[in-house]
Design a protein around this motif. Structure first.
Motif, PDB file in Angstrom:
ATOM      1  N   GLY A   1       5.753 -26.976  29.300  1.00  0.00           N
ATOM      2  CA  GLY A   1       7.125 -26.940  29.126  1.00  0.00           C
ATOM      3  C   GLY A   1       7.624 -26.558  27.665  1.00  0.00           C
ATOM      4  N   ALA A   2       6.974 -27.573  26.956  1.00  0.00           N
ATOM      5  CA  ALA A   2       7.576 -27.383  25.623  1.00  0.00           C
ATOM      6  C   ALA A   2       6.605 -26.143  24.852  1.00  0.00           C
ATOM      7  CB  ALA A   2       6.908 -28.600  24.734  1.00  0.00           C
ATOM      8  N   LYS A   3       5.371 -25.984  25.158  1.00  0.00           N
ATOM      9  CA  LYS A   3       4.964 -24.479  24.338  1.00  0.00           C
ATOM     10  C   LYS A   3       5.563 -23.283  24.870  1.00  0.00           C
ATOM     11  CE  LYS A   3       1.405 -23.426  27.945  1.00  0.00           C
ATOM     12  NZ  LYS A   3      -0.070 -23.789  27.987  1.00  0.00           N
ATOM     13  N   LYS A   4       6.605 -22.902  25.896  1.00  0.00           N
ATOM     14  CA  LYS A   4       7.304 -21.957  26.275  1.00  0.00           C
ATOM     15  C   LYS A   4       8.607 -22.115  25.711  1.00  0.00           C
ATOM     16  CE  LYS A   4       5.042 -22.051  31.026  1.00  0.00           C
ATOM     17  NZ  LYS A   4       5.450 -22.604  32.029  1.00  0.00           N
ATOM     18  N   ARG A   5       9.181 -23.200  25.045  1.00  0.00           N
ATOM     19  CA  ARG A   5      10.265 -23.213  24.638  1.00  0.00           C
ATOM     20  C   ARG A   5      10.388 -23.596  23.055  1.00  0.00           C
ATOM     21  NH1 ARG A   5      10.425 -25.507  29.657  1.00  0.00           N
ATOM     22  NH2 ARG A   5      12.251 -25.492  30.978  1.00  0.00           N
ATOM     23  N   PHE A   6       9.447 -23.899  22.351  1.00  0.00           N
ATOM     24  CA  PHE A   6       9.551 -24.169  21.023  1.00  0.00           C
ATOM     25  C   PHE A   6       8.372 -23.497  20.459  1.00  0.00           C
ATOM     26  CE2 PHE A   6      10.917 -27.854  22.995  1.00  0.00           C
ATOM     27  CZ  PHE A   6      12.425 -28.128  22.655  1.00  0.00           C
ATOM     28  N   ASN A   7       8.814 -23.173  18.887  1.00  0.00           N
ATOM     29  CA  ASN A   7       7.878 -22.607  17.974  1.00  0.00           C
ATOM     30  C   ASN A   7       7.740 -23.283  16.765  1.00  0.00           C
ATOM     31  OD1 ASN A   7       6.614 -20.213  19.544  1.00  0.00           O
ATOM     32  ND2 ASN A   7       8.674 -19.177  19.481  1.00  0.00           N
ATOM     33  N   LEU A   8       6.822 -23.205  16.115  1.00  0.00           N
ATOM     34  CA  LEU A   8       6.874 -23.781  14.571  1.00  0.00           C
ATOM     35  C   LEU A   8       6.962 -22.706  13.552  1.00  0.00           C
ATOM     36  CD1 LEU A   8       4.227 -26.666  14.715  1.00  0.00           C
ATOM     37  CD2 LEU A   8       6.578 -27.034  14.739  1.00  0.00           C
ATOM     38  N   THR A   9       7.963 -23.028  12.422  1.00  0.00           N
ATOM     39  CA  THR A   9       7.909 -22.149  11.465  1.00  0.00           C
ATOM     40  C   THR A   9       6.903 -22.383  10.339  1.00  0.00           C
ATOM     41  OG1 THR A   9       9.534 -23.532  10.184  1.00  0.00           O
ATOM     42  CG2 THR A   9      10.338 -22.020  11.832  1.00  0.00           C
ATOM     43  N   LYS A  10       6.689 -21.631   9.347  1.00  0.00           N
ATOM     44  CA  LYS A  10       5.758 -22.036   8.430  1.00  0.00           C
ATOM     45  C   LYS A  10       5.812 -23.221   7.785  1.00  0.00           C
ATOM     46  CE  LYS A  10       3.842 -17.439   7.746  1.00  0.00           C
ATOM     47  NZ  LYS A  10       3.402 -16.163   6.569  1.00  0.00           N
ATOM     48  N   ASN A  11       7.314 -23.391   7.559  1.00  0.00           N
ATOM     49  CA  ASN A  11       7.616 -24.694   6.900  1.00  0.00           C
ATOM     50  C   ASN A  11       7.616 -25.760   7.571  1.00  0.00           C
ATOM     51  OD1 ASN A  11       8.189 -23.070   4.185  1.00  0.00           O
ATOM     52  ND2 ASN A  11      10.353 -22.721   4.927  1.00  0.00           N
ATOM     53  N   GLY A  12       7.361 -25.563   8.846  1.00  0.00           N
ATOM     54  CA  GLY A  12       6.983 -26.934   9.870  1.00  0.00           C
ATOM     55  C   GLY A  12       8.359 -27.338  10.538  1.00  0.00           C
ATOM     56  N   LYS A  13       9.223 -26.358  10.570  1.00  0.00           N
ATOM     57  CA  LYS A  13      10.571 -26.778  11.215  1.00  0.00           C
ATOM     58  C   LYS A  13      10.306 -26.383  12.624  1.00  0.00           C
ATOM     59  CE  LYS A  13      14.147 -26.486   7.867  1.00  0.00           C
ATOM     60  NZ  LYS A  13      15.335 -25.444   7.147  1.00  0.00           N
ATOM     61  N   VAL A  14      10.986 -27.021  13.742  1.00  0.00           N
ATOM     62  CA  VAL A  14      10.984 -26.393  15.042  1.00  0.00           C
ATOM     63  C   VAL A  14      11.953 -25.600  15.498  1.00  0.00           C
ATOM     64  CG1 VAL A  14      10.709 -27.510  17.507  1.00  0.00           C
ATOM     65  CG2 VAL A  14       9.690 -28.601  15.371  1.00  0.00           C
ATOM     66  N   LYS A  15      11.818 -24.412  15.986  1.00  0.00           N
ATOM     67  CA  LYS A  15      12.556 -23.420  16.189  1.00  0.00           C
ATOM     68  C   LYS A  15      12.605 -23.520  17.811  1.00  0.00           C
ATOM     69  CE  LYS A  15      11.451 -19.021  15.704  1.00  0.00           C
ATOM     70  NZ  LYS A  15      11.317 -17.612  15.178  1.00  0.00           N
ATOM     71  N   ARG A  16      13.983 -23.226  18.249  1.00  0.00           N
ATOM     72  CA  ARG A  16      14.426 -23.134  19.627  1.00  0.00           C
ATOM     73  C   ARG A  16      15.732 -22.223  19.870  1.00  0.00           C
ATOM     74  NH1 ARG A  16      19.514 -25.273  20.546  1.00  0.00           N
ATOM     75  NH2 ARG A  16      20.338 -26.282  18.986  1.00  0.00           N
ATOM     76  N   ALA A  17      15.534 -22.088  21.293  1.00  0.00           N
ATOM     77  CA  ALA A  17      16.517 -20.998  21.783  1.00  0.00           C
ATOM     78  C   ALA A  17      17.873 -21.854  22.097  1.00  0.00           C
ATOM     79  CB  ALA A  17      16.098 -20.166  22.702  1.00  0.00           C
ATOM     80  N   HIS A  18      18.990 -21.168  22.366  1.00  0.00           N
ATOM     81  CA  HIS A  18      20.161 -21.855  22.832  1.00  0.00           C
ATOM     82  C   HIS A  18      20.318 -22.024  24.303  1.00  0.00           C
ATOM     83  CE1 HIS A  18      22.249 -21.190  18.861  1.00  0.00           C
ATOM     84  NE2 HIS A  18      22.615 -22.463  18.921  1.00  0.00           N
ATOM     85  N   ALA A  19      20.995 -23.147  24.757  1.00  0.00           N
ATOM     86  CA  ALA A  19      20.845 -22.841  26.268  1.00  0.00           C
ATOM     87  C   ALA A  19      22.165 -22.274  26.582  1.00  0.00           C
ATOM     88  CB  ALA A  19      21.246 -24.402  26.645  1.00  0.00           C
ATOM     89  N   ASN A  20      22.423 -22.192  28.000  1.00  0.00           N
ATOM     90  CA  ASN A  20      23.644 -21.585  28.786  1.00  0.00           C
ATOM     91  C   ASN A  20      23.671 -20.111  28.529  1.00  0.00           C
ATOM     92  OD1 ASN A  20      24.633 -24.299  29.427  1.00  0.00           O
ATOM     93  ND2 ASN A  20      25.390 -24.368  27.275  1.00  0.00           N
ATOM     94  N   LYS A  21      22.306 -19.490  28.585  1.00  0.00           N
ATOM     95  CA  LYS A  21      22.605 -18.181  28.478  1.00  0.00           C
ATOM     96  C   LYS A  21      21.763 -17.378  29.551  1.00  0.00           C
ATOM     97  CE  LYS A  21      23.081 -14.294  25.909  1.00  0.00           C
ATOM     98  NZ  LYS A  21      22.664 -13.247  26.467  1.00  0.00           N
TER      99      LYS A  21
END
Length: 67
Positions: A11-31
């Motif tokens: 589930g996590a691999k479909k929802r999150f990505n890592l940026t080059k700086n190590g931050k965790v990118k995500r999408a907004h809910a309710n769409k």
């Protein structure tokens, strides 16, 4: 003894990505559905990406180790 690999959380691999700086990118809910009630401005805001909170970052990174 061989080193044990940890499985990635499906589930996590479909929802999150890592940026080059190590931050965790995500999408907004309710769409996904019931979009007539929401204003165009709100839907446009939900379209943009966001970063996961610092407090959750370590847990998410453990779930997507090899990504």
């Amino acid at each position: 003894m061989p080193k044990i690999k940890i499985k990635t959380h499906s589930g996590a691999k479909k929802r999150f990505n890592l940026t080059k700086n190590g931050k965790v990118k995500r999408a907004h809910a309710n769409k996904r559905h019931i979009l007539n009630k929401k204003t165009t401005k709100r839907k446009r805001g939900l379209r943009a990406g966001a970063y996961a909170d610092r407090t959750n970052e370590a847990a998410i990174k453990r779930m997507i180790l090899y990504k």
